[in-house]
Design a protein around this motif. Structure first.
Motif, short mmCIF file in Angstrom:
data_model
loop_
_atom_site.label_atom_id
_atom_site.label_comp_id
_atom_site.label_asym_id
_atom_site.label_seq_id
_atom_site.Cartn_x
_atom_site.Cartn_y
_atom_site.Cartn_z
N LYS A 21 0.81 -1.22 0.00
CA LYS A 21 0.00 0.00 0.00
C LYS A 21 0.85 1.28 0.00
CE LYS A 21 -0.92 -0.33 4.96
NZ LYS A 21 0.31 -1.14 5.19
N ARG A 44 4.87 4.75 14.31
CA ARG A 44 6.26 4.37 14.55
C ARG A 44 7.00 5.46 15.34
NH1 ARG A 44 8.32 0.19 11.40
NH2 ARG A 44 6.70 -0.86 10.19
N ARG A 95 12.16 2.47 11.29
CA ARG A 95 12.00 1.12 10.70
C ARG A 95 12.94 0.12 11.36
NH1 ARG A 95 8.07 0.84 7.29
NH2 ARG A 95 7.27 2.95 7.02
N VAL A 103 5.52 -1.69 17.70
CA VAL A 103 4.57 -0.67 17.21
C VAL A 103 3.11 -1.10 17.34
CG1 VAL A 103 4.80 -1.36 14.76
CG2 VAL A 103 4.11 0.97 15.33
N SER A 104 2.80 -2.37 17.17
CA SER A 104 1.38 -2.79 17.25
C SER A 104 0.83 -2.58 18.65
CB SER A 104 1.21 -4.24 16.81
OG SER A 104 1.38 -4.34 15.42
N ARG A 113 -4.07 6.73 19.45
CA ARG A 113 -4.88 6.82 18.23
C ARG A 113 -5.61 8.16 18.17
NH1 ARG A 113 -4.06 2.28 15.80
NH2 ARG A 113 -5.18 3.14 14.03
N GLY A 133 -2.76 3.37 5.58
CA GLY A 133 -2.68 2.92 6.97
C GLY A 133 -3.57 1.72 7.23
N ARG A 134 -4.19 1.71 8.41
CA ARG A 134 -5.03 0.58 8.81
C ARG A 134 -6.48 0.98 9.05
NH1 ARG A 134 -0.37 -0.45 8.38
NH2 ARG A 134 0.78 -2.31 8.99
N ASP A 135 -6.69 2.27 9.34
CA ASP A 135 -8.04 2.73 9.73
C ASP A 135 -8.43 3.99 8.97
OD1 ASP A 135 -6.21 4.45 10.84
OD2 ASP A 135 -7.32 4.73 12.71
N ARG A 161 9.07 -8.26 2.89
CA ARG A 161 9.82 -7.63 3.99
C ARG A 161 11.24 -8.19 4.05
NH1 ARG A 161 7.09 -3.63 4.42
NH2 ARG A 161 6.09 -2.94 6.33
N ARG A 173 2.04 -9.04 13.53
CA ARG A 173 1.58 -7.64 13.60
C ARG A 173 0.14 -7.52 13.11
NH1 ARG A 173 3.69 -2.94 11.06
NH2 ARG A 173 5.12 -4.01 9.67
N ASP A 177 -2.94 -6.06 15.06
CA ASP A 177 -3.63 -4.87 14.52
C ASP A 177 -5.11 -5.17 14.26
OD1 ASP A 177 -1.22 -3.52 14.58
OD2 ASP A 177 -0.76 -3.87 12.47
N ARG A 180 -7.15 -5.65 18.01
CA ARG A 180 -7.25 -4.60 19.04
C ARG A 180 -8.68 -4.05 19.08
NH1 ARG A 180 -3.65 -1.00 15.27
NH2 ARG A 180 -5.28 -0.11 13.98
O1 DC Z 1 2.22 0.77 7.82
P1 DC Z 1 3.25 0.34 8.86
O2 DC Z 1 3.57 -1.11 8.78
O3 DC Z 1 4.45 1.21 8.86
O4 DC Z 1 2.49 0.58 10.26
C1 DC Z 1 3.13 0.30 11.48
C2 DC Z 1 2.10 -0.05 12.54
O5 DC Z 1 1.33 1.11 12.86
C3 DC Z 1 1.09 -1.13 12.18
O6 DC Z 1 1.53 -2.40 12.59
C4 DC Z 1 -0.14 -0.73 12.91
C5 DC Z 1 0.00 0.75 13.13
N1 DC Z 1 -0.88 1.55 12.30
C6 DC Z 1 -2.17 1.71 12.75
O7 DC Z 1 -2.56 1.12 13.76
N2 DC Z 1 -3.01 2.53 12.09
C7 DC Z 1 -2.62 3.17 10.98
N3 DC Z 1 -3.48 3.99 10.33
C8 DC Z 1 -1.32 2.99 10.49
C9 DC Z 1 -0.46 2.14 11.16
#
Ligand code: DC
Length: 227
Positions: A21, A44, A95, A103-104, A113, A133-135, A161, A173, A177, A180
């Motif tokens: 992504k 991070r 990183r 980080v998680s 958040r 991202g994730r959300d 990776r 991770r 993620d 949670r």
């Molecule tokens: O995209 P990344 O792998 O660099 O993200 C690192 C961590 O940050 C990922 O394991 C979960 C968190 N994250 C999140 O909870 N919400 C986001 N919008 C972006 C990342």
């Protein structure tokens, strides 16, 4: 538009670790002249601060206390957003293997958040953006019609990776993620899912551009000019 109060629009790209992504978001930003925002870097950066202060990342109460005191800001320059911790860009420290491992846990803390979602929404005042991202499609910009979820098999993501030379338990991770309580990784309502497992990056970008076209991204300029 992503918000009735703002002139600018957000493209939300979500997905698990190493799904591709970030690369897709960067290429979309270059081609569509958008601000590129990597929201993972913000989580991070907070994790790095947690570690620099000797706080246990798995202690949510102390992490929440620390978050109130850290100096974190986000600036927009050269077409991208940069996260600054104590006024400095943290660079490759974001990183490190230690940050990957912690980080998680830090991202699961609601106070973390809350702070970062506010920073992320604030970036929309600077221009049209693509945020990954994730959300992003579920929480940060739930009203945007431009939502894409990129996935790939765990094995492919682990290989990606490893090819980058990083130690990163992507599967673990993702499980954290997704499990949670606050803003877990989900396919946002209305998102188009692209499975990148067997695709080259150009094909993924082309597919994403097709989704944006179908959803009216390229009609916005003419609509704006009519306002
Ligand atoms: O995209 P990344 O792998 O660099 O993200 C690192 C961590 O940050 C990922 O394991 C979960 C968190 N994250 C999140 O909870 N919400 C986001 N919008 C972006 C990342």
């Amino acid at each position: 538009m992503s918000s009735p109060n703002l002139l600018y629009d957000a493209i939300a790209i979500d997905g698990p670790a190493a799904s591709g992504k970030s690369t897709v978001a960067r290429l979309l930003a270059e081609r569509l002249n958008l601000i590129m925002v990597n929201s993972g870097e913000m989580y991070r950066a907070v994790t790095l601060a947690v570690m620099q202060h000797g706080v246990n990342p798995c202690d949510p109460i102390t992490v929440a206390d620390l978050v109130k005191t850290i100096n974190l800001c986000c600036i927009v320059e050269n077409g991208g957003s940069q996260i600054l911790l104590d006024g400095e860009y943290p660079g490759s420290a974001l990183r490190s293997d230690n940050v990957n491992a912690a980080v998680s846990a830090v991202a699961a803390v609601p106070e973390v958040r809350h702070l970062l979602v506010a920073l992320q929404r604030g970036l929309l005042q600077h221009g049209d953006l693509v945020m990954e991202g994730r959300d992003i499609g579920s929480i940060v910009f739930p009203n945007t019609p431009y939502k894409i979820y990129i996935e790939a098999s765990e094995e492919i993501r682990r290989q990606r990776r490893a090819a980058e030379g990083q130690t990163d338990s992507v599967g673990e991770r993702d499980r954290q993620d997704s499990a949670r309580k606050t803003s877990p990784l989900v396919v946002p309502d209305g998102a188009e899912v692209i499975d990148s497992s067997q695709m080259g990056i150009e094909e993924v970008v082309k597919t994403a551009l097709g989704v944006l076209e179908t959803r009216g991204w390229f009609d916005r300029e003419s609509e704006r000019n009519l306002v």
